[in-house]
Design an enzyme around this catalytic site. Sequence first.
Site, PDB file in Angstrom:
ATOM      1  N   PHE A 123       0.995  -1.197   0.131  1.00  0.00           N
ATOM      2  CA  PHE A 123      -0.230   0.099   0.104  1.00  0.00           C
ATOM      3  C   PHE A 123       0.823   1.298   0.012  1.00  0.00           C
ATOM      4  CE2 PHE A 123      -2.071   3.429   2.326  1.00  0.00           C
ATOM      5  CZ  PHE A 123      -3.282   3.556   1.497  1.00  0.00           C
ATOM      6  N   LEU A 125       1.336   5.128  -0.127  1.00  0.00           N
ATOM      7  CA  LEU A 125       0.802   6.494   0.143  1.00  0.00           C
ATOM      8  C   LEU A 125       1.784   7.381   0.397  1.00  0.00           C
ATOM      9  CD1 LEU A 125      -1.624   8.313   0.835  1.00  0.00           C
ATOM     10  CD2 LEU A 125      -1.604   7.621   3.267  1.00  0.00           C
ATOM     11  N   GLY A 129       8.020  13.871   0.297  1.00  0.00           N
ATOM     12  CA  GLY A 129       7.571  15.075   0.639  1.00  0.00           C
ATOM     13  C   GLY A 129       6.378  15.074   1.744  1.00  0.00           C
ATOM     14  N   GLY A 131       4.622  12.443   4.700  1.00  0.00           N
ATOM     15  CA  GLY A 131       4.439  11.336   5.563  1.00  0.00           C
ATOM     16  C   GLY A 131       2.999  11.723   6.452  1.00  0.00           C
ATOM     17  N   SER A 132       3.335  12.221   7.572  1.00  0.00           N
ATOM     18  CA  SER A 132       2.135  12.748   8.631  1.00  0.00           C
ATOM     19  C   SER A 132       1.120  13.587   7.814  1.00  0.00           C
ATOM     20  CB  SER A 132       2.541  13.558   9.744  1.00  0.00           C
ATOM     21  OG  SER A 132       3.725  12.814  10.348  1.00  0.00           O
ATOM     22  N   PHE A 156       9.120   4.321   2.146  1.00  0.00           N
ATOM     23  CA  PHE A 156       8.689   3.782   3.177  1.00  0.00           C
ATOM     24  C   PHE A 156       7.608   2.712   2.997  1.00  0.00           C
ATOM     25  CE2 PHE A 156      10.878   7.301   5.283  1.00  0.00           C
ATOM     26  CZ  PHE A 156      11.881   6.437   5.969  1.00  0.00           C
ATOM     27  N   ARG A 266      19.192 -15.821  37.731  1.00  0.00           N
ATOM     28  CA  ARG A 266      20.295 -14.948  37.570  1.00  0.00           C
ATOM     29  C   ARG A 266      20.912 -14.515  39.395  1.00  0.00           C
ATOM     30  NH1 ARG A 266      25.261 -14.848  35.073  1.00  0.00           N
ATOM     31  NH2 ARG A 266      26.095 -12.684  35.200  1.00  0.00           N
ATOM     32  N   GLU A 361       1.754   3.980  10.542  1.00  0.00           N
ATOM     33  CA  GLU A 361       0.419   4.173  10.930  1.00  0.00           C
ATOM     34  C   GLU A 361      -0.024   5.491  11.919  1.00  0.00           C
ATOM     35  OE1 GLU A 361      -2.183   1.379  10.184  1.00  0.00           O
ATOM     36  OE2 GLU A 361      -0.830   0.120   9.294  1.00  0.00           O
TER      37      GLU A 361
END
Length: 387
Positions: A123, A125, A129, A131-132, A156, A266, A361
């Site tokens: 996918f 998207l 330039g 992302g968010s 990405f 341990r 995400e």
Amino acid sequence: MDFQLTDEQRDIRDTARAFVTKELMPLEEAFLRSGAARLPRAQERALQDKARSFGFWGMSTPEEYGGMALPALTQSLIHIELARTCLPFRFGGEADNILYGADAAQQDEYLKPTIEGRRLGCFALTEPGAGSDVSAIRTTARRDGAEWVINGQKTFISNGDEADYAIVIAVTDPGNDARKGSTAFLVDRDAGWTSAPIRTMGSWHQPATLFFDQVRVPAAKVLGDVGAGFDLAKRWIGRGRHVISANCVGIAERCLRLAVDYANLRETFGRRIGENQAVQWMIADSETELEAARWLALRAAWDVDRGADARHSVAMAKLFCCQMVGRVVDRALQIHGGMGYTKELPLEGWYRAVRAMRIYEGTDEVQRLILSRDLLRGFTRIGAHLA
Ligand SMILES: Cc1cc2nc3c(=O)[nH]c(=O)nc-3n(C[C@H](O)[C@H](O)[C@H](O)COP(=O)(O)OP(=O)(O)OC[C@H]3O[C@@H](n4cnc5c(N)ncnc54)[C@H](O)[C@@H]3O)c2cc1C
């Protein structure tokens, strides 16, 4: 108020736990020793077949496609169990939910073979330039007679280097806001796009950059309606977030278990390290945060099942769970001392891998934006959280 699972939920969770414990965990040592990032495809298929014999196939897939169509809460319970192993294994029979918006011919060509494991999609998207701020996407699809011509770059993209097709969100109406002027396309690799892997911190994640240079696709490759690309994209993004929260809970459960076992075993200075308050506090903090995360994750899934607007609770769960797992893995690694830093144990791999969960995400900051905006616009949970 009832914190009990139903008998059915408990049965499914216990079956998933048995599958993970009996079939996957025994393979961990060899997998870690191999240094591989993925299971060999043949081994993964054999395990998927075995999982199917346990009843796990197409968890989220609608029944009409042969899937289980499990409620989100049940899926979360299964994902918690599955995440307890460091083996990068996924049940078969799944496809991106965005593909259910495909027409009949596209379903035959993409959806069904993906569910059956014969095709692999990705996918696309995010761009260099954008992302968010996905409204900044610049990849274009220009209509040319009976075809669309796609130009641009995506980056990405999970599975991007292996996928044989991509679901690409491209601007089709440059005069409009990209959120309203974009369209989703099904683009075969054969159509001419290329990819280059991106080397990342966690071996689990091998995203890629995708290059589109005059890639031509027929009009029949438009997924959904022209101009509806972002509506479909939102559906894709929304689906993953509550599953990610469940994954965090499963990983943290296993890390805490390993930490407790090691603290009981341990010895230093003539006594077990678990007898030191410094170690006890790390264990207590992890247990408390894990419990809080578990309820946030399950609450979010429950909201999804209720058909309520789950965005708020899903954002809270993702924000908290993804941060929580980083802290729990870190403490578990610390409790293991030098051993924790080796590749003999899954801890160092998880330490690197879980960092990505706070980014993909929707970053932590994007989740906070969702939550604070809701509150500033008048949303309140006070008195409503039990409604
Ligand atoms: C392992 C991995 C797999 C991925 N898989 C996919 C995939 O399959 N498909 C896909 O399309 N994408 C995928 N992505 C991309 C991912 O969705 C983006 O990396 C993510 O949305 C962040 O975008 P960015 O990297 O451009 O960071 P930016 O958006 O540039 O953000 C940089 C920093 O600024 C902060 N920030 C940005 N805006 C604001 C704001 N308004 N307020 C406060 N802080 C802000 C961010 O939170 C972040 O900390 C993947 C990423 C990774 C790491």
